[in-house]
Design an enzyme around this catalytic site. Structure first.
Site, short mmCIF file in Angstrom:
data_model
loop_
_atom_site.label_atom_id
_atom_site.label_comp_id
_atom_site.label_asym_id
_atom_site.label_seq_id
_atom_site.Cartn_x
_atom_site.Cartn_y
_atom_site.Cartn_z
N SER A 16 -12.16 -8.05 -25.57
CA SER A 16 -11.61 -8.63 -24.35
C SER A 16 -11.41 -10.13 -24.45
CB SER A 16 -12.52 -8.30 -23.16
OG SER A 16 -12.42 -6.93 -22.83
N LYS A 65 -20.27 -0.35 -15.25
CA LYS A 65 -19.12 0.01 -14.41
C LYS A 65 -19.52 0.65 -13.09
CE LYS A 65 -15.68 0.32 -18.06
NZ LYS A 65 -14.57 1.12 -18.64
N ASN A 85 -14.32 -1.97 -13.23
CA ASN A 85 -14.38 -2.73 -14.48
C ASN A 85 -13.96 -4.18 -14.29
OD1 ASN A 85 -11.58 -2.47 -14.17
ND2 ASN A 85 -11.23 -2.19 -16.37
N ALA A 126 -15.57 14.66 -19.59
CA ALA A 126 -15.71 14.78 -18.15
C ALA A 126 -16.57 13.68 -17.53
CB ALA A 126 -16.30 16.15 -17.79
N GLY A 127 -16.66 12.54 -18.20
CA GLY A 127 -17.48 11.45 -17.69
C GLY A 127 -16.71 10.46 -16.84
N TYR A 214 -10.44 3.20 -30.19
CA TYR A 214 -9.60 2.36 -31.05
C TYR A 214 -10.31 1.93 -32.33
CZ TYR A 214 -11.91 -1.72 -28.83
OH TYR A 214 -12.82 -2.63 -28.35
#
Length: 274
Positions: A16, A65, A85, A126-127, A214
């Site tokens: 980031s 989050k 986020n 499924a989180g 990634y």
């Protein structure tokens, strides 16, 4: 000076700062800084409370989050998916603004790949990220979602409230199963790699496969999808697209996603060579 940062634990892997600094350079924002801080759930509230008026916004990654939702006013989408986020500070006495740009980032990345509309999707996992994926599919018109999950009960508990809000129908299948109907889009949100035979069987079902990993790359699913001739998106497509929205929320300025993709992929290449 205007200060922003990404928080998480661990945080050393985060790209980031590379993306946001590239945005500031492209926009000529010479008085903006963006750093990374290792902050866990126990330290999040204290960190936010201790920021002065020069602080504009924060990006939040795991495991923060969900915890960030209690530290401001969540947007509707952040509340629905149960995760945020992005936190934009309000230093005038009002609540901080909490947003989820993973949702808009996924929609934007899919749109950039040519997915203007879709009616069905396959969701792997499924989180919390899967909940964001469900919300991201709604603007595209997806109404039926097949979910590959290890536990049907946990998958329904996690995803059904989000699906109900957006009028989507959920069907949960076994982790190694194949959907009965070929989906228009496949989104893989689970960190665990698929078995190679499972990846091969599902890779060619969709014209577009979006694997949010990634690094390491390519994944087993991505390799299988490329062999099948599909369009493949990776986690950098998501990271860059959601960062475009974060930059807009924090600075009020728009930056081209190509700027962030270029910076992110260059940093990844340097990391792998090193």
């Amino acid at each position: 000076m205007h200060r922003c940062a990404v928080l998480g634990s661990p945080i050393g892997h985060s790209l980031s700062p590379v993306l946001h600094r590239a945005a500031y350079d492209a926009l000529g924002l010479t008085d903006w800084t963006y750093e990374a801080y290792d902050v866990d759930e126990a330290g999040l509230a204290g960190f936010v409370a201790g920021r002065g008026p020069e602080w504009v916004g924060l990006s939040l990654t795991m495991p923060l989050k969900q915890a960030v939702l209690a530290l401001g006013e969540p947007s509707e989408v952040a509340r629905i998916v149960g995760a945020g986020n992005t936190l934009v500070f309000d230093h005038a006495g009002g609540p901080h603004h909490v947003e989820n740009t993973d949702v808009t980032g996924m929609t934007a990345a899919l749109s950039r790949a040519g997915v203007a509309t879709a009616d069905t999707a396959l969701l792997i996992g499924a989180g919390a990220t899967a909940r964001s994926a469900l919300a991201s599919l709604a603007p595209l018109g997806v109404h039926t979602v097949t979910v590959m999950a290890r536990s049907a009960d946990r998958a329904h508990a996690s995803l059904d409230p989000v699906a109900a809000h957006f009028g989507q129908r959920i069907e949960v299948i076994d982790w190694a199963a194949v959907p009965a109907v070929a989906p228009a889009v496949t989104i893989a949100t689970a960190p665990a790699a698929l078995e190679e035979d499972t990846a091969e069987r599902i890779a060619g079902l969709s014209g577009v496969v979006f694997d949010i990993i990634y690094d390491p790359w390519p994944t087993v699913l991505a390799e299988a999808a490329l062999r099948a001739g599909g369009t493949v998106l990776d986690g950098m497509d998501l990271l860059a697209a959601q960062a475009v929205d974060q930059v807009r929320l924090m600075t009020g300025r728009e930056v081209a996603v190509e700027v962030l993709l270029s910076a992110g992929r260059a940093a990844l290449a340097a990391r792998r060579e090193g």
